[in-house]
Design an enzyme around this catalytic site. Structure first.
Site, PDB file in Angstrom:
ATOM      1  N   SER A   1       0.838  -1.209   0.000  1.00 31.80           N
ATOM      2  CA  SER A   1       0.000   0.000   0.000  1.00 31.80           C
ATOM      3  C   SER A   1       0.868   1.252   0.000  1.00 31.80           C
ATOM      4  CB  SER A   1      -0.916   0.020   1.233  1.00 31.80           C
ATOM      5  OG  SER A   1      -1.751  -1.101   1.253  1.00 31.80           O
TER       6      SER A   1
ATOM      7  N   ARG B   1       0.755   7.768   6.110  1.00 38.84           N
ATOM      8  CA  ARG B   1      -0.145   6.909   6.891  1.00 38.84           C
ATOM      9  C   ARG B   1      -1.569   7.458   6.878  1.00 38.84           C
ATOM     10  NH1 ARG B   1       0.035   2.380   9.486  1.00 38.84           N
ATOM     11  NH2 ARG B   1       2.260   2.283   9.113  1.00 38.84           N
TER      12      ARG B   1
ATOM     13  N   HIS C   1      -2.906   6.400   3.630  1.00 38.54           N
ATOM     14  CA  HIS C   1      -3.149   4.961   3.736  1.00 38.54           C
ATOM     15  C   HIS C   1      -4.479   4.677   4.440  1.00 38.54           C
ATOM     16  CE1 HIS C   1      -2.510   1.108   6.058  1.00 38.54           C
ATOM     17  NE2 HIS C   1      -2.288   0.697   4.842  1.00 38.54           N
TER      18      HIS C   1
END
Lengths: 211, 211
Positions: free
Chosen positions: A18, A41, A44
């Protein structure tokens, strides 16, 4: 055309893959290396690349937060959902804790008595408890406004304010208030977007850098 | 120019005012009345109007879900964060429950033994337990893929599948698999976006219509 064939990725490699995709799609875009892991993040967690632009970091917010984590800081969230999104194992390894006072009876009573929100009263409670705190506000702009006031009144000196509430009423404004603070480390998602998931993702991105 | 002046809204009116703003900004856009409250609550949770386009409902998914809720359905989430976002008071009033098996020891063991994800093993556990369930998957595409397989194998007949995982690896594909099911009620956020917050928001939007 919509992809329908499953990509073969081992369970343990899904996160790595990812982040590779995120890096690819960011292309030539240069992120500040200090902030990069937090930004990635959050993308993500949301699949929303808007955060590459909207996340605003005060100077060395990440380094200051990491130093606080290494001293065993206490995270305070404004929702139990945010609290449950903070990685328990990472907290434990860093000697940190996470609390949310939203469902506490004394907070409900104080909110009713003062005609305010529970989120606001829960920030008040955190200020009264003292100690070194990182505040992660992913839901309630009223919590963020109260934090701003407590800081201005000199009653609170957070190690970091994560200001990422989401929504339509006073959300944008509450974030601008935090952005105006000269001496408080902050990470703020400018605009309407954010959420408890975003707040937890930022906490985790900071914690993972300290393990 | 960025708004900095706070809007005066009483704590109890913030949600109402938010929905008014969402309705205003949707403008002339006509939403299916059956799905409208779900779509607006997801926008309320994310401040992301993309969901007005990306949320796909199977025929009468909302009415079927409401009927199941009135019979006291069990909600199953794929994260504890999603679980903690489902409104407890609303669940109780409807005689419903919510479970997440992700942190269960037997699920961790099964995942390790089978070389799969815990999310996947937690869906397997739900299937073995039986009973009427609404699955709310906001995180793990592997959970959604396993649900698809369990349905195809005839081992599971969910009252509703809420398919809103978020991310980059097999997320789009897992949602297309659910969209291809002819006889399973679903609410799916097509594309990469979604999240545990979105899953919980959809559960809540359904529950609130049954109180």
């Amino acid at each position: 055309m919509i992809k329908t064939e499953l990509e073969r990725v081992l369970p343990g490699d899904i996160e790595k893959r990812s982040f590779e995709i995120i890096t690819e799609e960011l292309g030539d875009r240069v992120l500040d290396p200090e902030n990069e892991l937090v930004i990635k993040r959050v993308i993500h967690t949301t699949a929303d690349f808007d955060y590459a632009d909207s996340l605003i970091f005060s100077e060395h917010a990440v380094e200051l937060a990491k130093a606080a984590i290494k001293e065993g800081v206490r995270f305070i969230t404004d929702t139990n959902m945010g609290k449950s999104g903070v990685n328990r194992a990472a907290l434990q390894k860093c000697g940190c804790t996470v609390d949310c006072f939203m469902a506490d009876e004394d907070v409900a009573e104080a909110a009713k008595r003062l005609g305010t929100t529970r989120a606001c009263a829960s920030m008040e409670k955190a200020a009264d408890l003292g100690g070194d705190c990182i505040f992660a506000v992913g839901n309630a702009p009223t919590a963020l406004v109260r934090l701003y006031e407590l800081i201005k009144e000199g009653r609170l000196k957070p190690k970091l304010v994560i200001g990422v509430p989401v929504g339509f009423v006073n959300v944008v404004q509450s974030k601008e208030m935090i952005l105006s603070l000269p001496d408080t480390p902050f990470i703020v998602a400018r605009g309407r977007k954010g959420g408890s998931n975003v707040a937890a993702a930022i906490c985790n991105a900071l914690l993972y850098q300290c393990i």
